[in-house]
Design a protein around this motif. Sequence first.
Motif, PDB file in Angstrom:
ATOM      1  N   THR A 102      29.205   6.083  77.140  1.00  0.00           N
ATOM      2  CA  THR A 102      30.239   6.790  76.378  1.00  0.00           C
ATOM      3  C   THR A 102      30.541   8.171  76.965  1.00  0.00           C
ATOM      4  O   THR A 102      31.642   8.665  76.808  1.00  0.00           O
ATOM      5  CB  THR A 102      29.881   6.952  74.875  1.00  0.00           C
ATOM      6  N   SER A 139      27.967   3.415  66.362  1.00  0.00           N
ATOM      7  CA  SER A 139      27.290   2.356  67.126  1.00  0.00           C
ATOM      8  C   SER A 139      25.770   2.521  67.004  1.00  0.00           C
ATOM      9  O   SER A 139      25.024   1.534  66.989  1.00  0.00           O
ATOM     10  CB  SER A 139      27.780   2.322  68.578  1.00  0.00           C
ATOM     11  N   GLN A 140      25.332   3.759  66.842  1.00  0.00           N
ATOM     12  CA  GLN A 140      23.900   3.960  66.647  1.00  0.00           C
ATOM     13  C   GLN A 140      23.450   3.395  65.292  1.00  0.00           C
ATOM     14  O   GLN A 140      22.348   2.862  65.167  1.00  0.00           O
ATOM     15  CB  GLN A 140      23.578   5.455  66.742  1.00  0.00           C
ATOM     16  N   GLN A 200      25.682   3.051  75.054  1.00  0.00           N
ATOM     17  CA  GLN A 200      25.874   4.421  74.560  1.00  0.00           C
ATOM     18  C   GLN A 200      25.876   5.415  75.726  1.00  0.00           C
ATOM     19  O   GLN A 200      26.630   6.379  75.731  1.00  0.00           O
ATOM     20  CB  GLN A 200      24.808   4.817  73.538  1.00  0.00           C
ATOM     21  N   TYR A 211      30.105   7.335  68.694  1.00  0.00           N
ATOM     22  CA  TYR A 211      28.797   6.760  69.016  1.00  0.00           C
ATOM     23  C   TYR A 211      27.800   6.803  67.853  1.00  0.00           C
ATOM     24  O   TYR A 211      26.946   5.921  67.756  1.00  0.00           O
ATOM     25  CB  TYR A 211      28.237   7.329  70.335  1.00  0.00           C
TER      26      TYR A 211
END
Length: 351
Positions: A53, A140-141, A50, A137
């Motif tokens: 990113t 993805s979290q 992350q 993101y």
Amino acid sequence: MSDSKNIVLTGIRPTGALHIGHLVGALIANVEIQNQGDYARMYGMIADAQGLTDNFDNPDKVRENVMEVALDMLAVGYDPKKTTMFIQSEVAELTELTFYYMNLVTVARLQRNPTVKTEIAQKEKFNGGVPVGFFTYPISQAADITAFGANIVPVGQDQLPMIEQTAEIVNKFNNIYGETLVLPHAVVPKAQAAARLPGTDGNAKMSKSLNNCIYLKDSAEDIAAKVKTMFTDPNHLRVEDPGNTKDNPVFIYLSVFAKPEHFAAFLPEYANYEELAAHYERGGLGDVKVKKFLNSVLQETLEPIRARRESFVARPDDVMDILREGTKVARAAAAETVNHVKRAMKLNYFE
Ligand code: ATP
Ligand code: MG
């Protein structure tokens, strides 16, 4: 070991050393839960993927800060025997989950995420366009949180929209594919000041990227120098003038960090924060005196953390071993979730 079913996860981006905002926003809550023992598993993730990113052009920065953040976590009391500390990019299953969850989130929904909006506006380097990786993101979290079945996620206030978005993904997934994922709950500090600690410059958020931080690893001299030049009430020109404590980071920090024993030791004319703040507001209390007290409080708070940090700085190989072992454990847990997810989505051809 308790028979608690709680699974707790904290995530930190290795984009800089950790500061006192992280300490009161998320780290203290994590260590408290860890030491009270009301959990089945605890995870502390270093979110390097992350971090990339918005730092994809600076891989050295992210790599170096993996160690810095691991040291800071250990310094504040993360105990690798109790908390599985691991590196995000080493758990490939997280990207697999992200790919599936992307089907469950609209572009419009991501565009409405207030934290993503603020962060995009703050980043000059995105003026030419926002990378898809950064934009997505929050998805993805959601993968990070659900991969471990975390139901408790200690975070600062800026992360609430992320937990909300994760909950939406969980509900949508479970509705379509059947009950599979665990719904997460954010644990945010009750005091607003701790949920979002302002910067030494008076900015609304102390942030690695804004250069307004007191770091956990700052030396005693650094802390003293930063406190000395801190923003206070710009209209409090003479000692006798009435002062504003509300938008004044010196007072906001004191409201979070100053305990009665600090008053007894360093400023016994006042019993507590309320008495000190009242005097400042009516006038007659100078900034120099208040800052001197804040310096003593912060020195007292950070000295043991710094000492613990030093003990790990001397053993970098042991720190890497902690991360290596933790990552193995995390990978196994995430692989199990991916199996459940794929089975739910009917992607289990060879089972
Ligand atoms: P970046 O600018 O790279 O995003 P950051 O300082 O926001 O860095 P993160 O790693 O994104 O740090 O955040 C880690 C955790 O610390 C999150 O739970 C976040 O909410 C919390 N946190 C970050 N800054 C503060 C702050 N000033 N006050 C309280 N909590 C904070
Ligand atoms: Mg952040």
